[in-house]
Write a protein that holds these residues in place. Sequence first.
Motif, PDB file in Angstrom:
ATOM      1  N   ARG A 185      34.784  35.275  32.292  1.00 62.98           N
ATOM      2  CA  ARG A 185      34.785  36.240  33.385  1.00 62.98           C
ATOM      3  C   ARG A 185      33.988  37.468  32.983  1.00 62.98           C
ATOM      4  O   ARG A 185      34.188  38.032  31.918  1.00 62.98           O
ATOM      5  N   TYR A 186      33.093  37.851  33.881  1.00 64.36           N
ATOM      6  CA  TYR A 186      32.257  39.027  33.628  1.00 64.36           C
ATOM      7  C   TYR A 186      32.567  40.088  34.667  1.00 64.36           C
ATOM      8  O   TYR A 186      32.629  39.801  35.875  1.00 64.36           O
ATOM      9  N   GLU A 187      32.731  41.314  34.192  1.00 68.02           N
ATOM     10  CA  GLU A 187      32.949  42.459  35.071  1.00 68.02           C
ATOM     11  C   GLU A 187      31.968  43.547  34.672  1.00 68.02           C
ATOM     12  O   GLU A 187      31.993  44.029  33.538  1.00 68.02           O
ATOM     13  N   GLY A 188      31.091  43.901  35.618  1.00 74.93           N
ATOM     14  CA  GLY A 188      30.133  44.946  35.291  1.00 74.93           C
ATOM     15  C   GLY A 188      28.981  44.998  36.265  1.00 74.93           C
ATOM     16  O   GLY A 188      29.078  44.577  37.422  1.00 74.93           O
ATOM     17  N   MET A 189      27.843  45.493  35.765  1.00 75.02           N
ATOM     18  CA  MET A 189      26.668  45.739  36.592  1.00 75.02           C
ATOM     19  C   MET A 189      25.770  44.509  36.661  1.00 75.02           C
ATOM     20  O   MET A 189      25.680  43.731  35.711  1.00 75.02           O
ATOM     21  N   TRP A 190      25.109  44.367  37.836  1.00 72.33           N
ATOM     22  CA  TRP A 190      24.145  43.295  38.082  1.00 72.33           C
ATOM     23  C   TRP A 190      22.854  43.900  38.613  1.00 72.33           C
ATOM     24  O   TRP A 190      22.879  44.878  39.372  1.00 72.33           O
ATOM     25  N   VAL A 191      21.738  43.295  38.254  1.00 76.42           N
ATOM     26  CA  VAL A 191      20.434  43.692  38.770  1.00 76.42           C
ATOM     27  C   VAL A 191      19.634  42.429  39.033  1.00 76.42           C
ATOM     28  O   VAL A 191      19.389  41.631  38.111  1.00 76.42           O
ATOM     29  N   ASN A 192      19.264  42.209  40.310  1.00 71.72           N
ATOM     30  CA  ASN A 192      18.444  41.051  40.697  1.00 71.72           C
ATOM     31  C   ASN A 192      19.041  39.732  40.194  1.00 71.72           C
ATOM     32  O   ASN A 192      18.374  38.927  39.546  1.00 71.72           O
ATOM     33  N   ASP A 193      20.316  39.553  40.479  1.00 72.41           N
ATOM     34  CA  ASP A 193      21.014  38.304  40.182  1.00 72.41           C
ATOM     35  C   ASP A 193      21.246  38.079  38.686  1.00 72.41           C
ATOM     36  O   ASP A 193      21.554  36.955  38.273  1.00 72.41           O
ATOM     37  N   ARG A 195      22.955  39.816  34.865  1.00 67.90           N
ATOM     38  CA  ARG A 195      23.803  40.846  34.265  1.00 67.90           C
ATOM     39  C   ARG A 195      22.930  41.862  33.532  1.00 67.90           C
ATOM     40  O   ARG A 195      22.176  41.496  32.633  1.00 67.90           O
ATOM     41  N   GLU A 196      23.049  43.094  33.946  1.00 70.27           N
ATOM     42  CA  GLU A 196      22.228  44.135  33.318  1.00 70.27           C
ATOM     43  C   GLU A 196      22.940  45.462  33.476  1.00 70.27           C
ATOM     44  O   GLU A 196      23.358  45.826  34.579  1.00 70.27           O
ATOM     45  N   GLY A 197      23.061  46.174  32.370  1.00 72.69           N
ATOM     46  CA  GLY A 197      23.795  47.424  32.366  1.00 72.69           C
ATOM     47  C   GLY A 197      25.105  47.270  31.607  1.00 72.69           C
ATOM     48  O   GLY A 197      25.267  46.391  30.758  1.00 72.69           O
ATOM     49  N   ARG A 198      26.045  48.132  31.907  1.00 73.05           N
ATOM     50  CA  ARG A 198      27.332  48.136  31.218  1.00 73.05           C
ATOM     51  C   ARG A 198      28.239  47.062  31.799  1.00 73.05           C
ATOM     52  O   ARG A 198      28.336  46.907  33.017  1.00 73.05           O
ATOM     53  N   GLY A 199      28.916  46.314  30.935  1.00 73.06           N
ATOM     54  CA  GLY A 199      29.814  45.281  31.414  1.00 73.06           C
ATOM     55  C   GLY A 199      30.729  44.755  30.329  1.00 73.06           C
ATOM     56  O   GLY A 199      30.566  45.070  29.141  1.00 73.06           O
ATOM     57  N   ILE A 200      31.692  43.939  30.748  1.00 74.90           N
ATOM     58  CA  ILE A 200      32.650  43.307  29.835  1.00 74.90           C
ATOM     59  C   ILE A 200      32.665  41.816  30.127  1.00 74.90           C
ATOM     60  O   ILE A 200      32.802  41.410  31.290  1.00 74.90           O
ATOM     61  N   LEU A 201      32.530  41.005  29.072  1.00 74.34           N
ATOM     62  CA  LEU A 201      32.588  39.552  29.206  1.00 74.34           C
ATOM     63  C   LEU A 201      33.829  39.045  28.493  1.00 74.34           C
ATOM     64  O   LEU A 201      33.969  39.212  27.274  1.00 74.34           O
ATOM     65  N   TYR A 202      34.739  38.422  29.255  1.00 72.89           N
ATOM     66  CA  TYR A 202      35.941  37.809  28.704  1.00 72.89           C
ATOM     67  C   TYR A 202      35.676  36.302  28.585  1.00 72.89           C
ATOM     68  O   TYR A 202      35.626  35.595  29.598  1.00 72.89           O
ATOM     69  N   SER A 203      35.490  35.811  27.362  1.00 72.93           N
ATOM     70  CA  SER A 203      35.188  34.395  27.163  1.00 72.93           C
ATOM     71  C   SER A 203      36.451  33.556  27.282  1.00 72.93           C
ATOM     72  O   SER A 203      37.567  34.046  27.062  1.00 72.93           O
ATOM     73  N   ASN A 204      36.253  32.280  27.617  1.00 71.18           N
ATOM     74  CA  ASN A 204      37.413  31.403  27.802  1.00 71.18           C
ATOM     75  C   ASN A 204      38.146  31.118  26.499  1.00 71.18           C
ATOM     76  O   ASN A 204      39.308  30.730  26.511  1.00 71.18           O
ATOM     77  N   ASP A 205      37.487  31.313  25.339  1.00 69.44           N
ATOM     78  CA  ASP A 205      38.155  31.082  24.062  1.00 69.44           C
ATOM     79  C   ASP A 205      38.942  32.297  23.579  1.00 69.44           C
ATOM     80  O   ASP A 205      39.586  32.240  22.533  1.00 69.44           O
ATOM     81  N   GLY A 206      38.875  33.406  24.326  1.00 66.03           N
ATOM     82  CA  GLY A 206      39.614  34.604  23.949  1.00 66.03           C
ATOM     83  C   GLY A 206      38.753  35.721  23.399  1.00 66.03           C
ATOM     84  O   GLY A 206      39.235  36.839  23.210  1.00 66.03           O
TER      85      GLY A 206
END
Length: 584
Positions: A185-193, A195-206
């Motif tokens: 799961r990714y929560e953060g900024m997007w640019v032109n489809d 991920r770009e900018g500040r964000g948090i990526l929660y991987s499925n493995d923890g």
Amino acid sequence: MELKLFRSNTYAGEKFRDKRNARPLRQISERKEHSVNPFPKRGSGHGIYQYENKYFRYEGQWRNGTKHGHGKLQMADGSYYEGTFSNGEIDGKGMRFFSQTGSKYTGQFVKGELHGRGTMVYTDGSMYEGEWYRNRKHGYGIMKTLGSNSSEVYEGSYDKNMKHGVGTMMYAKKIRSDGCRNGDRYEGMWVNDMREGRGILYSNDGSVYEGNFQGDSFSGRGVMHHISGLIYDGLWVNGFPEIMATKLKISFDNNSEIDKKKKSPKDKTKVSIFQGIGFTVSVECLNESNRVILDQGREIRLTVGFRYYPPVSDNEKEDALFDMIEDDVEEKPIETPFGYSVVPYPITDQINFSVEDIPDDDEQDDPSKSPTDPSQGPTAESGDESSDEKQENTENDKEENSEEKDEEDKAEGDENDESPDMEKENTVPQFPPITTLRTKDGLCKWDDLHLTPAPPKYRPFERMEEQERLKSQSKNRSRSKELSTPSMGRPSVFDKFRMKKQKALEEKFAKLGEYVLIVEDVTNPPFMNRRLEPDFLLMKLKQPPKEFKRESKKDHPGWDTSSHIKASMRVKEDEMLSKKHLKD
């Protein structure tokens, strides 16, 4: 009724006061098609109109000669729109079906375009529900993309059909080019489809990454909390740490000041350790430029190995089944850069030796402390004996020596045939093994390490002794052939005493010889799917030098008789004073 109009256009429907004005008797989608070509200039109501190009066909409500109200516009390729018309334009709420793609849109329209809030359902079951602007996804929306096994959901901002702005993505099972998969799961900024900018990526493995993104990958400053426990805080380039550790390096200290005074050895891959003296091992995480990388939480395992000897048997018909079981039970040999493989040997950091426990060369090599000293020669009184008596004594000594040898052989046989009860009494104590450590700023350290006594029936020692026995037998046979005399092959009393002393020491200390120290990266799962290269160090276990024993005794003075006498006298005086006080 049919009413003929100008230019042979035909209007089919009900009329009121010579004007087209009627409601359909049935739903538009259920009415039959009509091959008519009317174009009403005036009038209101329900009617059917076939365009001259025969591509469009309209059936619905009219007002003042234009499409207005609810109607259905059918196209020749199978596409159609059914919904609200306003002054001849598709405007308001309705449903549009696209025959070429099989997609279906339900929502708001403005001048024939998808505009406002609406829902698009695609042929594969995917669905977008949100805002539209001139036939494109624009603004806030939720896109559910269905796959073969799972779905991918995006919720956030769009701009011109592309994810743009703040949004949250729940990835599908398939592995994408950016490495994301089901449960990420990714929560953060997007640019032109992307991920770009500040964000948090929660991987499925923890694992969790928080920082900057660029081009759909980690880039810039960021912190990775890996599921294995490793933490990396620094710069990232194209999805990887800017500077990443690639190998481990051992730093060794045998804690012997006397050994430090000596010149440093030329071969730095070989060091000396001593029985009863602990040693220290430090491990560094380095990159290709031998620079320490400040890894946090990388799991490092330290093991010691002894040279692996393959099974040796004189019997060619050895049981194959026994070999198979033995191979399954034994641990697999570890390859080393020293030209041979090793098998694990126990090491611990929970042994406490005192100075008196440390063996000394003099104690090990001096047989005079044995109950019988065979080196003692005849006394001075024997010099007065006659030559005949000397000859008789020598003959008697020979007979006694032969009898002693027979008794020694029997004693050796008795020692080999010890009962199980005796084996239980002579069991070697087992110590807890050392644990893995986590790096802090790219370093980890083990203090006061000792090689433990070998466990019972340690196979490498047994096989090594077997090979040495076979070699000695072959040498004795070759010597006996050269000298044409039978080889005695009997160890001297001094050798027997030394062997017995050595055996007693091996029950308390590790066997003298070469051992290999191994450090490995056992971070699980591996950080960024990479493990650091292990490092090896050759250690030679020796007896401690005499200087160490002497200096240790100076640091730990022996029994002071005078101080103990004074202390006991003070105690007696205190007792006498207490008795007098009670009498008074």
